[in-house]
Motif scaffolding. Structure first.
Motif, PDB file in Angstrom:
ATOM      1  N   MET A  22       0.753  -1.294  -0.217  1.00 14.18           N
ATOM      2  CA  MET A  22      -0.118   0.043   0.055  1.00 14.18           C
ATOM      3  C   MET A  22       0.928   1.224  -0.024  1.00 14.18           C
ATOM      4  O   MET A  22       0.335   2.383  -0.629  1.00 14.18           O
ATOM      5  N   LEU A  23       2.006   1.344   0.691  1.00 12.31           N
ATOM      6  CA  LEU A  23       2.872   2.614   0.574  1.00 12.31           C
ATOM      7  C   LEU A  23       3.124   3.206  -0.447  1.00 12.31           C
ATOM      8  O   LEU A  23       2.729   4.366  -0.945  1.00 12.31           O
ATOM      9  N   PRO A  24       3.722   2.431  -1.525  1.00 15.71           N
ATOM     10  CA  PRO A  24       3.886   3.045  -2.917  1.00 15.71           C
ATOM     11  C   PRO A  24       2.414   3.729  -3.300  1.00 15.71           C
ATOM     12  O   PRO A  24       2.630   4.735  -4.269  1.00 15.71           O
ATOM     13  N   PRO A  61       9.088  12.723  14.337  1.00 14.02           N
ATOM     14  CA  PRO A  61       9.506  11.887  15.546  1.00 14.02           C
ATOM     15  C   PRO A  61       8.488  10.549  15.584  1.00 14.02           C
ATOM     16  O   PRO A  61       8.774   9.628  16.034  1.00 14.02           O
ATOM     17  N   GLY A  62       6.979  10.889  15.016  1.00  7.94           N
ATOM     18  CA  GLY A  62       6.211   9.618  15.281  1.00  7.94           C
ATOM     19  C   GLY A  62       6.575   8.599  14.314  1.00  7.94           C
ATOM     20  O   GLY A  62       6.519   7.417  14.741  1.00  7.94           O
ATOM     21  N   VAL A  63       7.026   9.042  12.941  1.00  6.62           N
ATOM     22  CA  VAL A  63       7.334   7.878  12.059  1.00  6.62           C
ATOM     23  C   VAL A  63       8.755   7.379  12.718  1.00  6.62           C
ATOM     24  O   VAL A  63       8.798   5.919  12.474  1.00  6.62           O
ATOM     25  N   ALA A  64       9.815   8.154  13.218  1.00  5.69           N
ATOM     26  CA  ALA A  64      10.847   7.383  13.850  1.00  5.69           C
ATOM     27  C   ALA A  64      10.452   6.421  15.000  1.00  5.69           C
ATOM     28  O   ALA A  64      11.232   5.521  14.999  1.00  5.69           O
ATOM     29  N   PHE A 101       2.995   7.701  14.123  1.00  4.00           N
ATOM     30  CA  PHE A 101       3.231   6.643  14.533  1.00  4.00           C
ATOM     31  C   PHE A 101       2.222   5.753  14.153  1.00  4.00           C
ATOM     32  O   PHE A 101       2.973   4.602  13.732  1.00  4.00           O
ATOM     33  N   THR A 102       0.774   6.067  14.060  1.00  2.00           N
ATOM     34  CA  THR A 102      -0.081   5.094  13.690  1.00  2.00           C
ATOM     35  C   THR A 102      -0.051   4.992  12.130  1.00  2.00           C
ATOM     36  O   THR A 102      -0.503   3.877  11.532  1.00  2.00           O
ATOM     37  N   SER A 103       0.634   5.851  11.335  1.00  4.16           N
ATOM     38  CA  SER A 103       0.545   5.896  10.084  1.00  4.16           C
ATOM     39  C   SER A 103       1.781   4.703   9.660  1.00  4.16           C
ATOM     40  O   SER A 103       1.421   4.106   8.731  1.00  4.16           O
ATOM     41  N   PHE A 104       2.648   4.828  10.440  1.00  2.00           N
ATOM     42  CA  PHE A 104       3.874   3.815  10.120  1.00  2.00           C
ATOM     43  C   PHE A 104       3.230   2.481  10.379  1.00  2.00           C
ATOM     44  O   PHE A 104       3.552   1.662   9.716  1.00  2.00           O
ATOM     45  N   VAL A 105       2.818   2.318  11.467  1.00  2.00           N
ATOM     46  CA  VAL A 105       2.510   0.668  12.137  1.00  2.00           C
ATOM     47  C   VAL A 105       1.208   0.214  11.156  1.00  2.00           C
ATOM     48  O   VAL A 105       1.047  -0.914  11.294  1.00  2.00           O
ATOM     49  N   SER A 106       0.342   1.193  10.665  1.00  3.02           N
ATOM     50  CA  SER A 106      -1.073   0.608  10.131  1.00  3.02           C
ATOM     51  C   SER A 106      -1.396   1.361   9.019  1.00  3.02           C
ATOM     52  O   SER A 106      -2.765   1.362   8.693  1.00  3.02           O
ATOM     53  N   HIS A 107      -0.870   2.446   8.680  1.00  5.19           N
ATOM     54  CA  HIS A 107      -1.327   3.305   7.555  1.00  5.19           C
ATOM     55  C   HIS A 107      -2.543   4.227   8.166  1.00  5.19           C
ATOM     56  O   HIS A 107      -3.444   4.543   7.300  1.00  5.19           O
ATOM     57  N   PHE A 111       0.223  14.081   4.863  1.00  4.47           N
ATOM     58  CA  PHE A 111       0.437  12.752   4.686  1.00  4.47           C
ATOM     59  C   PHE A 111       1.298  12.466   3.294  1.00  4.47           C
ATOM     60  O   PHE A 111       2.032  11.300   3.412  1.00  4.47           O
ATOM     61  N   TRP A 112       1.441  13.176   2.332  1.00  8.17           N
ATOM     62  CA  TRP A 112       2.626  13.153   1.338  1.00  8.17           C
ATOM     63  C   TRP A 112       4.038  13.161   1.914  1.00  8.17           C
ATOM     64  O   TRP A 112       4.799  12.443   1.641  1.00  8.17           O
ATOM     65  N   VAL A 113       4.285  14.286   2.746  1.00  7.49           N
ATOM     66  CA  VAL A 113       5.262  14.219   3.495  1.00  7.49           C
ATOM     67  C   VAL A 113       5.746  13.155   4.493  1.00  7.49           C
ATOM     68  O   VAL A 113       6.686  12.471   4.554  1.00  7.49           O
ATOM     69  N   ILE A 114       4.694  12.708   5.358  1.00  7.95           N
ATOM     70  CA  ILE A 114       4.849  11.501   5.882  1.00  7.95           C
ATOM     71  C   ILE A 114       5.044  10.188   5.487  1.00  7.95           C
ATOM     72  O   ILE A 114       5.914   9.546   5.745  1.00  7.95           O
ATOM     73  N   ASN A 115       4.404  10.178   4.206  1.00  7.15           N
ATOM     74  CA  ASN A 115       4.613   8.886   3.547  1.00  7.15           C
ATOM     75  C   ASN A 115       6.206   8.842   2.755  1.00  7.15           C
ATOM     76  O   ASN A 115       6.606   7.764   2.714  1.00  7.15           O
ATOM     77  N   ILE A 116       6.559  10.022   2.531  1.00  4.23           N
ATOM     78  CA  ILE A 116       7.739   9.867   1.967  1.00  4.23           C
ATOM     79  C   ILE A 116       8.690   9.445   3.054  1.00  4.23           C
ATOM     80  O   ILE A 116       9.845   8.653   2.916  1.00  4.23           O
ATOM     81  N   ALA A 117       8.560  10.118   4.361  1.00  4.84           N
ATOM     82  CA  ALA A 117       9.578   9.646   5.398  1.00  4.84           C
ATOM     83  C   ALA A 117       9.505   8.320   5.841  1.00  4.84           C
ATOM     84  O   ALA A 117      10.421   7.851   6.370  1.00  4.84           O
ATOM     85  N   LYS A 118       8.264   7.504   5.323  1.00  5.59           N
ATOM     86  CA  LYS A 118       8.291   6.056   5.883  1.00  5.59           C
ATOM     87  C   LYS A 118       8.980   5.098   4.923  1.00  5.59           C
ATOM     88  O   LYS A 118       9.237   4.159   5.393  1.00  5.59           O
ATOM     89  N   PHE A 119       9.161   5.760   3.758  1.00  6.81           N
ATOM     90  CA  PHE A 119       9.456   4.715   2.647  1.00  6.81           C
ATOM     91  C   PHE A 119      10.974   4.034   3.081  1.00  6.81           C
ATOM     92  O   PHE A 119      11.102   3.009   2.836  1.00  6.81           O
ATOM     93  N   ILE A 120      12.040   4.770   3.362  1.00  2.95           N
ATOM     94  CA  ILE A 120      13.236   4.354   3.867  1.00  2.95           C
ATOM     95  C   ILE A 120      13.049   3.485   4.889  1.00  2.95           C
ATOM     96  O   ILE A 120      13.641   2.134   4.727  1.00  2.95           O
ATOM     97  N   PRO A 121      12.387   3.558   5.772  1.00  4.38           N
ATOM     98  CA  PRO A 121      12.488   2.670   6.936  1.00  4.38           C
ATOM     99  C   PRO A 121      11.703   1.356   6.460  1.00  4.38           C
ATOM    100  O   PRO A 121      11.953   0.094   6.956  1.00  4.38           O
TER     101      PRO A 121
END
Length: 251
Positions: free
Chosen positions: A51-53, A84-87, A145-151, A179-189
């Motif tokens: 889903m992320l891409p 920091p939530g994504v981290a 944080f919740t976006s990272f663990v479950s979108h 969420f454009w910025v947050i989703n970009i931040a999630k990609f590498i992790p």
């Protein structure tokens, strides 16, 4: 293991269209459900990776119609809190139990909707005050944080943004940017955690048209739906999202 068979695409196609409509026109509130639906047919981690891409593609497709129509201060607060939530999500992904958080966010979402639509006019006028600036940072932290663990970053962001009394287009544009910025931040992790595979990439190629169709439908729906109805639909989506989060957390 991700099997790209007819069952997968029969489930994934409509789910991705739904995510596109939600993100493209209705504030991302229920877009996370697409990953939950995919988790019915594939392992949850792979569902997130698929889903992320596609969510990032929907973000890009939705940026142009809403460009510079966002509330800059609200977006900045949510983004600064979201990083920091994504981290935190990346650090705790393998050991954190997300179910308790799902129940908590779901309960907050439903309570907020009840608070917004169920008060007498005098109390509603009092509740129209904006939440303080620090609340935007906290909402961003939880959303990241919740976006990272479950979108599922939509509900905490919505709780803050809906209190800001934005127009429907300001609200929508702000969620698209955040969420454009947050989703970009999630990609590498996500890549380091092994959520992307050759199979998820192939699935993305096949599902990309569904994502673009959903985004287009969402933007069209946003323009056609009156503002009062828009926020009514947003509250409805937030309620459904909250119920789904609680159900997922308890089951």
């Amino acid at each position: 293991m991700l099997t790209l068979d007819w069952m997968f695409f029969a489930v994934a196609g409509p789910a991705v269209i739904f995510a596109g409509i939600s993100k493209g026109g209705f504030g991302s509130g229920a877009a996370f459900a697409a990953a939950s639906i995919l988790a019915l047919v594939v392992e949850p981690g792979l569902a997130l990776g698929v889903m992320l891409p596609l969510l990032m593609l929907i973000d890009v497709a939705s940026l142009r119609p809403y460009w510079r129509k966002w509330d800059g201060q609200a977006a900045l607060l949510l983004i600064l809190g979201g990083m920091p939530g994504v981290a935190l999500g990346a650090a705790l992904y393998r050991i954190a139990e997300p179910d308790v958080l799902r129940v908590l966010i779901g309960a907050i979402s439903i309570a907020f909707v009840l608070w917004q639509v169920g008060l007498a006019p005098k109390l509603m006028a009092r509740s129209a005050r904006r939440l303080p600036l620090w609340a935007g940072g906290v909402a961003g932290l939880v959303a990241g944080f919740t976006s990272f663990v479950s979108h599922a970053g939509g509900p905490p962001a919505a709780v803050y943004l809906l209190s800001m009394k934005l127009t429907k287009t300001q609200y929508q544009a702000t969620t698209v940017l955040v969420f454009w910025v947050i989703n970009i931040a999630k990609f590498i992790p996500y890549a380091f955690l092994g959520m992307f595979t050759l199979e998820t990439g192939m699935a993305n190629l096949v599902l990309a048209p569904f994502a673009l169709l959903g985004a287009w439908l969402g933007v069209r729906a946003h323009r056609l739906v009156p503002e009062r109805l828009f926020f009514g639909l947003t509250y409805a989506l937030l309620s459904l999202t909250g119920i789904k989060l609680i159900w997922d957390g308890l089951t």
